[in-house]
Each structure stands twice: as structure tokens, then as C-alpha cells.
Design a protein around this motif. Sequence first.
Motif, PDB file in Angstrom:
ATOM      1  N   UNK A 185       0.971  -8.611  -4.682  1.00 52.16           N
ATOM      2  CA  UNK A 185       2.088  -7.782  -5.149  1.00 52.16           C
ATOM      3  C   UNK A 185       1.570  -6.676  -6.054  1.00 52.16           C
ATOM      4  N   UNK A 186       2.282  -5.566  -6.052  1.00 56.88           N
ATOM      5  CA  UNK A 186       1.992  -4.473  -6.990  1.00 56.88           C
ATOM      6  C   UNK A 186       3.170  -4.364  -7.942  1.00 56.88           C
ATOM      7  N   UNK A 225       0.838  -1.204   0.000  1.00 60.94           N
ATOM      8  CA  UNK A 225       0.000   0.000   0.000  1.00 60.94           C
ATOM      9  C   UNK A 225       0.872   1.253   0.000  1.00 60.94           C
ATOM     10  N   UNK A 226       1.863   1.271   0.875  1.00 59.13           N
ATOM     11  CA  UNK A 226       2.732   2.450   0.953  1.00 59.13           C
ATOM     12  C   UNK A 226       3.578   2.582  -0.308  1.00 59.13           C
ATOM     13  N   UNK A 227       3.959   1.448  -0.875  1.00 59.56           N
ATOM     14  CA  UNK A 227       4.796   1.483  -2.080  1.00 59.56           C
ATOM     15  C   UNK A 227       4.038   2.066  -3.274  1.00 59.56           C
ATOM     16  N   UNK A 237       8.204  -5.095  -2.591  1.00 62.59           N
ATOM     17  CA  UNK A 237       6.775  -5.032  -2.907  1.00 62.59           C
ATOM     18  C   UNK A 237       6.511  -4.421  -4.272  1.00 62.59           C
ATOM     19  N   UNK A 238       7.410  -3.589  -4.722  1.00 62.87           N
ATOM     20  CA  UNK A 238       7.228  -2.942  -6.021  1.00 62.87           C
ATOM     21  C   UNK A 238       8.281  -3.458  -6.980  1.00 62.87           C
ATOM     22  N   UNK A 239       8.020  -4.571  -7.555  1.00 63.74           N
ATOM     23  CA  UNK A 239       9.007  -5.144  -8.463  1.00 63.74           C
ATOM     24  C   UNK A 239       8.751  -4.649  -9.875  1.00 63.74           C
ATOM     25  N   UNK A 240       9.789  -4.189 -10.509  1.00 63.42           N
ATOM     26  CA  UNK A 240       9.638  -3.683 -11.870  1.00 63.42           C
ATOM     27  C   UNK A 240       9.618  -4.828 -12.849  1.00 63.42           C
ATOM     28  N   UNK A 291      -6.049   7.828  -0.506  1.00 69.09           N
ATOM     29  CA  UNK A 291      -6.073   6.709  -1.454  1.00 69.09           C
ATOM     30  C   UNK A 291      -7.433   6.047  -1.364  1.00 69.09           C
ATOM     31  N   UNK A 292      -8.098   5.903  -2.492  1.00 63.84           N
ATOM     32  CA  UNK A 292      -9.406   5.239  -2.541  1.00 63.84           C
ATOM     33  C   UNK A 292      -9.365   4.083  -3.531  1.00 63.84           C
TER      34      UNK A 292
END
Lengths: 104, 162
Positions: free
Chosen positions: B41-42, B9-11, B156-159, B120-121
Amino acid sequence: MKIHIPTPLRVYTGKQDTVEVAAKTVGDALAQLTSQHPDLKKHLYSEEGKLRSFVNVYLNDEDVRYLPEKETTPVTDADALSIIPSIAGGGTGRPGARASRQLV
Amino acid sequence: MLKVAATTYEALRAHGEETYPHECCGVLLGRSEEGLNAVEAAVRAGNTRTDSAHNRYNIAPQELVKIQRQAREQGWDIVGFYHSHPDHPAQWSTTDLAEAHWLGCSYVITAVAGGAAKQTNSFLLTGSSEEDKALVREEILVESETRLTAEDTEEALRSVPA
């Protein structure tokens, strides 16, 4: 060959994420897909019978729209088709009609 | 409801701060159950709308094909998408609705004001077709974890390679 179905369309394929067809061309594969799962047709094609503008079909990593032979491109069992609705949007445009009621 | 780990979420919120004043965008992978999109994951995606990146986003379909393949390999599905609204409320716009086509998926919007992530929604794309679709606000359940580290955020934020 395998046809990968995106999450929103699996409701029309009996929850299958992949549909197997025996096809000779991209168009043949799509025709078999909609023949096996007729409810898919109106979600993929316009009333004029053209792929809806937001529906992308990829043969492996290539956009079928940009292949020289487009839907008549030959395929083999080793190929995979992916159906990918587009992802876009943005902050402009007036806030949605329901938005004012949804503010925290 | 959208369920997401605090690090993820924060990422995704931080992504919007990084790309400010342009819109960021990405894909949420996980599992979809009855009434719940659970994010595992995002994945960051590039915004191809370089012509108007301050108020538009678009994810290249080719990148989506790769992300969908990556999700499949992990046993996950695409369950949603996120983007930011620079200096604009965290509410869906008519553009967002017109260009939303993944029924059943969550569309997460973060307002970024002056470079800082604010509200954030999340909105669930409901309906059964293009004709009756609607974006409906849904609850976000942020699962807190024991410790937040920079490494966690990075993970968490893998490209996805272009």
C-alpha cells in the motif's frame, strides 16, 4: 516498555522490530537499548553523544525534544518509544553524481 | 527491485499530478525481502515544506509515527517513500541523498512536467551508514491487475488522518 525500531536499524537489533526494556525515563530506555545492542549507538548518536539531527524519538505521539523534561521524562511499561529517522528531500540541488549514468 | 501493483503505482503518480506545481510525498508499506521491496500500500503524507513546496518535501515525524503504527497493525513495514519532482527529472538530487536516512528502503521519484506525470524511477538507499550511503537505481516491477477502477485507485491511496 517497548521501543519500536525502524526498518533500517533492525540489522543492529538482530532483526527485532521491537525491543523491550525496563526503564524509568526516556534516557534510561535509550541507554538500555544501546547497551543491549551496542552497534546501534553510532547510528543514533553523534561523536559528541547527542542524538543525530535526523533521528527523531517519539514517546507515544510526542517528540521527546519538545517534552519539558526531554530525556528525563518518566516512562511506564505502558509507554512506547518510536525511533523515526526523518524523511525529506526535493528536486533542487544538482542531480546526483551517478544520475547521468542511470538515465534510461 | 521494487514490486508494486499497477493501481498503487498509478495512484502515487497521480498524487504528483494533483499537487503540481508542488512536490507530493508518501510512504510505501509492505514487506522487505532479500533484494526486493514489495509494496502492499502507498499512504499519502502531507508535505510540511510549505515554504518551498515546489522543490522540497518533508514528512512530519509525527505523521510517520502514525503510519508506522498503521503498518505494524497490518503486519507490514515501511519499505520506501515516494515524492515528485515538478518540472524536474526523475533523478535523485544531492538534497535527496543528503536527507535520505532509511538504508535499505526504496525512494521513488516521479517527474511531473506541466502537471502530467512522466518518468517514474526508484532508487534503493544502499550502504551501511551515513558515511557510505548511496542511492542506486533499481528496477520497478509493476504488477498489472485485471481491471483498474477509480475505486481501486482510491483504496490504494489511503489517507492517514492528521
